[in-house]
Design a protein around this motif. Sequence first.
Motif, PDB file in Angstrom:
ATOM      1  N   ARG A 108      44.631  35.695  44.838  1.00  0.00           N
ATOM      2  CA  ARG A 108      44.202  36.913  45.542  1.00  0.00           C
ATOM      3  C   ARG A 108      42.924  37.479  44.936  1.00  0.00           C
ATOM      4  O   ARG A 108      42.788  38.700  44.772  1.00  0.00           O
ATOM      5  N   ILE A 109      41.971  36.627  44.589  1.00  0.00           N
ATOM      6  CA  ILE A 109      40.735  37.092  43.955  1.00  0.00           C
ATOM      7  C   ILE A 109      39.849  37.756  45.003  1.00  0.00           C
ATOM      8  O   ILE A 109      39.447  37.133  45.985  1.00  0.00           O
TER       9      ILE A 109
ATOM     10  N   TRP B 132      52.033  39.466  49.427  1.00  0.00           N
ATOM     11  CA  TRP B 132      50.725  38.808  49.593  1.00  0.00           C
ATOM     12  C   TRP B 132      49.682  39.525  48.742  1.00  0.00           C
ATOM     13  O   TRP B 132      49.041  38.948  47.892  1.00  0.00           O
ATOM     14  N   ASN B 133      49.500  40.786  48.929  1.00  0.00           N
ATOM     15  CA  ASN B 133      48.533  41.536  48.124  1.00  0.00           C
ATOM     16  C   ASN B 133      49.071  42.955  47.923  1.00  0.00           C
ATOM     17  O   ASN B 133      48.372  43.930  48.104  1.00  0.00           O
ATOM     18  N   ARG B 134      50.315  43.027  47.574  1.00  0.00           N
ATOM     19  CA  ARG B 134      50.959  44.337  47.513  1.00  0.00           C
ATOM     20  C   ARG B 134      50.245  45.260  46.529  1.00  0.00           C
ATOM     21  O   ARG B 134      50.144  46.449  46.726  1.00  0.00           O
ATOM     22  N   ASP B 135      49.774  44.678  45.424  1.00  0.00           N
ATOM     23  CA  ASP B 135      49.020  45.452  44.445  1.00  0.00           C
ATOM     24  C   ASP B 135      47.611  44.886  44.380  1.00  0.00           C
ATOM     25  O   ASP B 135      47.418  43.697  44.155  1.00  0.00           O
ATOM     26  N   ALA B 136      46.631  45.734  44.607  1.00  0.00           N
ATOM     27  CA  ALA B 136      45.245  45.280  44.546  1.00  0.00           C
ATOM     28  C   ALA B 136      44.921  44.773  43.147  1.00  0.00           C
ATOM     29  O   ALA B 136      45.399  45.319  42.144  1.00  0.00           O
ATOM     30  N   LEU B 137      44.134  43.719  43.085  1.00  0.00           N
ATOM     31  CA  LEU B 137      43.767  43.135  41.798  1.00  0.00           C
ATOM     32  C   LEU B 137      42.852  44.101  41.045  1.00  0.00           C
ATOM     33  O   LEU B 137      41.803  44.487  41.540  1.00  0.00           O
ATOM     34  N   ALA B 138      43.274  44.468  39.862  1.00  0.00           N
ATOM     35  CA  ALA B 138      42.499  45.429  39.070  1.00  0.00           C
ATOM     36  C   ALA B 138      41.216  44.790  38.577  1.00  0.00           C
ATOM     37  O   ALA B 138      41.156  43.578  38.369  1.00  0.00           O
ATOM     38  N   PRO B 139      40.155  45.594  38.367  1.00  0.00           N
ATOM     39  CA  PRO B 139      38.891  45.031  37.863  1.00  0.00           C
ATOM     40  C   PRO B 139      39.059  44.260  36.562  1.00  0.00           C
ATOM     41  O   PRO B 139      38.425  43.239  36.351  1.00  0.00           O
ATOM     42  N   LYS B 140      39.934  44.730  35.681  1.00  0.00           N
ATOM     43  CA  LYS B 140      40.110  44.022  34.418  1.00  0.00           C
ATOM     44  C   LYS B 140      40.732  42.641  34.630  1.00  0.00           C
ATOM     45  O   LYS B 140      40.432  41.691  33.913  1.00  0.00           O
ATOM     46  N   ASP B 141      41.604  42.538  35.659  1.00  0.00           N
ATOM     47  CA  ASP B 141      42.198  41.235  35.960  1.00  0.00           C
ATOM     48  C   ASP B 141      41.150  40.270  36.502  1.00  0.00           C
ATOM     49  O   ASP B 141      41.199  39.071  36.228  1.00  0.00           O
ATOM     50  N   LEU B 142      40.208  40.794  37.292  1.00  0.00           N
ATOM     51  CA  LEU B 142      39.122  39.965  37.784  1.00  0.00           C
ATOM     52  C   LEU B 142      38.258  39.467  36.626  1.00  0.00           C
ATOM     53  O   LEU B 142      37.844  38.301  36.596  1.00  0.00           O
ATOM     54  N   VAL B 143      38.013  40.335  35.662  1.00  0.00           N
ATOM     55  CA  VAL B 143      37.244  39.930  34.480  1.00  0.00           C
ATOM     56  C   VAL B 143      37.996  38.875  33.695  1.00  0.00           C
ATOM     57  O   VAL B 143      37.408  37.899  33.207  1.00  0.00           O
ATOM     58  N   ILE B 144      39.315  39.044  33.575  1.00  0.00           N
ATOM     59  CA  ILE B 144      40.135  38.052  32.870  1.00  0.00           C
ATOM     60  C   ILE B 144      40.056  36.702  33.575  1.00  0.00           C
ATOM     61  O   ILE B 144      39.918  35.648  32.940  1.00  0.00           O
ATOM     62  N   PHE B 145      40.128  36.716  34.920  1.00  0.00           N
ATOM     63  CA  PHE B 145      40.049  35.463  35.680  1.00  0.00           C
ATOM     64  C   PHE B 145      38.721  34.760  35.433  1.00  0.00           C
ATOM     65  O   PHE B 145      38.689  33.555  35.150  1.00  0.00           O
ATOM     66  N   VAL B 146      37.630  35.501  35.533  1.00  0.00           N
ATOM     67  CA  VAL B 146      36.305  34.910  35.305  1.00  0.00           C
ATOM     68  C   VAL B 146      36.198  34.389  33.882  1.00  0.00           C
ATOM     69  O   VAL B 146      35.642  33.306  33.630  1.00  0.00           O
ATOM     70  N   GLY B 147      36.751  35.126  32.922  1.00  0.00           N
ATOM     71  CA  GLY B 147      36.710  34.681  31.536  1.00  0.00           C
ATOM     72  C   GLY B 147      37.482  33.396  31.313  1.00  0.00           C
ATOM     73  O   GLY B 147      37.020  32.482  30.607  1.00  0.00           O
TER      74      GLY B 147
ATOM     75  N   PRO C  42      36.354  39.317  46.620  1.00  0.00           N
ATOM     76  CA  PRO C  42      36.685  39.767  47.974  1.00  0.00           C
ATOM     77  C   PRO C  42      37.072  38.632  48.911  1.00  0.00           C
ATOM     78  O   PRO C  42      37.207  38.854  50.115  1.00  0.00           O
ATOM     79  N   PHE C  43      37.242  37.419  48.366  1.00  0.00           N
ATOM     80  CA  PHE C  43      37.373  36.250  49.243  1.00  0.00           C
ATOM     81  C   PHE C  43      38.814  35.787  49.477  1.00  0.00           C
ATOM     82  O   PHE C  43      39.086  35.108  50.455  1.00  0.00           O
ATOM     83  N   GLY C  44      39.739  36.113  48.568  1.00  0.00           N
ATOM     84  CA  GLY C  44      41.077  35.534  48.637  1.00  0.00           C
ATOM     85  C   GLY C  44      41.769  35.734  49.963  1.00  0.00           C
ATOM     86  O   GLY C  44      42.271  34.787  50.575  1.00  0.00           O
ATOM     87  N   ALA C  45      41.799  36.975  50.445  1.00  0.00           N
ATOM     88  CA  ALA C  45      42.496  37.270  51.694  1.00  0.00           C
ATOM     89  C   ALA C  45      41.823  36.608  52.886  1.00  0.00           C
ATOM     90  O   ALA C  45      42.494  36.130  53.808  1.00  0.00           O
ATOM     91  N   TRP C  46      40.509  36.554  52.881  1.00  0.00           N
ATOM     92  CA  TRP C  46      39.802  35.982  54.036  1.00  0.00           C
ATOM     93  C   TRP C  46      39.887  34.461  54.049  1.00  0.00           C
ATOM     94  O   TRP C  46      39.935  33.866  55.137  1.00  0.00           O
ATOM     95  N   ILE C  47      39.933  33.845  52.893  1.00  0.00           N
ATOM     96  CA  ILE C  47      40.182  32.394  52.842  1.00  0.00           C
ATOM     97  C   ILE C  47      41.555  32.098  53.414  1.00  0.00           C
ATOM     98  O   ILE C  47      41.741  31.163  54.205  1.00  0.00           O
TER      99      ILE C  47
END
Length: 591
Positions: free
Chosen positions: A429-430, A301-316, A432-437
């Motif tokens: 798993r974005i 489910w979230n075994r590896d926390a999403l790295a900040p660079k991956d979050l930037v890639i998603f937004v991009g 801070p909302f992915g897990a709570w959604i």
Amino acid sequence: MAAETSRQVEIALVGIACATVAWALEGAEHAHVRAEAGFLVAQAALVTVAISEHAVVIPRIWLDASRTSPDNGLVYVLLGPLLCASLLLAHSQDTTSFTAEDQLQYARAIFWAASACAMRFQAFTMGWVPKSPLLSAAADLLAALSSGVMWVLGSTLAGLRVDLASGIVWCTGLSLCALVMQKFLIDIWTRAFKKSFTVGEAFCVIIAIALTFTDFVLLTLERTMISSFTLPFGAFNERAPLWVALQGGLLGVLALPLFMNSFLKKHAILDNETLFVDPRDPSFNFRAGPTSPDNTPLLSWNRDALAPKDLVIFVGIVGVWLGGVISFWVGFLLGGQHPVWFVRDYTFSSAEHAKALVYWIAVLGLGLPVIHLIASRAGWPLIITRKLYHILALAIFAPPMVAVPAFLALSFGIAVALLLFIEVVRICRIPPFGAWIHAFLRNYTDSRDEGTTILTHIYLLLGCAIPLWLFTDIAGPSTSEARFAGLAILGAGDAAGAIIGSQLGRRHWPGGRKTFEGTLAAVLSTLAVLRALHWAHAADKPFNWPVVFVATTLTCLIEAFTKQIDNLTLPVLYAALLALPQLPMPRLPFY
């Protein structure tokens, strides 16, 4: 034995629905729509007989990708041609538009494209699978060419002046584009969205997306054509900007997972069992994932926390695709206006729109906390808690559907696009909302949500929206009832049937848990709500009681026997039946 009886009854009922629409088509005033009637009957007969006699061979890859269900829902591949046939009949009754004939001809082309997609699917399930890619492409081309020939043949026999070469080329191209898109989406489904659909549900969604995408591509080509070789129908010339923005935005969000394919492969939850792990359980850790009794991770489910660079890639990725490609494409079709500014200007162009927004905020602000409180503390069965959202949908959408239907249609599109994007956030798993959604949606899932995606709440919104989208701009005699089909059958019928049936039902239909009392409650509540909506919207027009009663009874009976997600199938079927101007009557010697 009982389950097989239930399955056979469901197949027979869907076959009756197809025959009813085809019979009505056969009696249409326009001679060039009658060929479609015979083809729809033949197609329905082929599907129902093949399924009833177990003469279908579903490819193994489809079975592995489909959701666990007593019935694969193969008969619902007919929903595409059935709905297109009903739209065709509705357009044939529309005499208020100067482009009515063009709309009718284009509706015929879409019908043949939908039929080609359904027939290729049927060929797969009956074992007629080409052994090489070249033969498969040839089969697609033959199916598309047959559609073009049938379109031209119907027009010619009716005495209409059509350019033979232009008609065949454009209609063949339309069908071929839909077939290619269908094949591409089948591949996406079997690889990335396992256990999210049964085979029948998958093809309902796939045919709908394929035809919508094809229509949008054709619209783009029509707007950019410079040569004199133009479309044989001018259906796009009068398309309102509202529908262009809505269609483009939805397709853009739907295509987002494809655009970010590599990101999804790395970060998305692709294991269906994740959804059966309760996030409220102490053993569930949003960072490490669910664990077994010996504290070893079960799933990713979230075994590896999403790295900040991956979050930037998603937004991009989201910014480039939605903010760049889709905004430019839709803006071009809107005459250079950015779609966001178009939506803003349209929203605040009327005081009625502002009133609708205030009303929605008030109802949602009151309704959502109440339902959440009931779900967490009242101890009611899950089936009743889920149906409270159906009742909330009825309260939210009924007044605007009467007062501002076009604005509601646009709002439906925005809401569906937003829910689809939220689903992408959840499965990727974005923070801070992915897990709570995921935790919130887990409160309302059941065995039908075992796949990669959780779609039943999106189907509820789509079920209310699709009839409104399709029938709002058609001025036929029965389209006022058809546009309310989804809201009436889901907001009233499905909710009342489930609540009454689960609490008071005693007599069960064969092969299932649905009860006679629940079905009766569904019929009566649907009739009551549909009559009230018609009175509020068009009190000066007669209410077509014979068509409404037969359509409602048939749809509620299908709901009693189906094992598919009814939020998806019932509104489409109900709208197709409600759009009939009158019940087909046999031509008896004394009649």
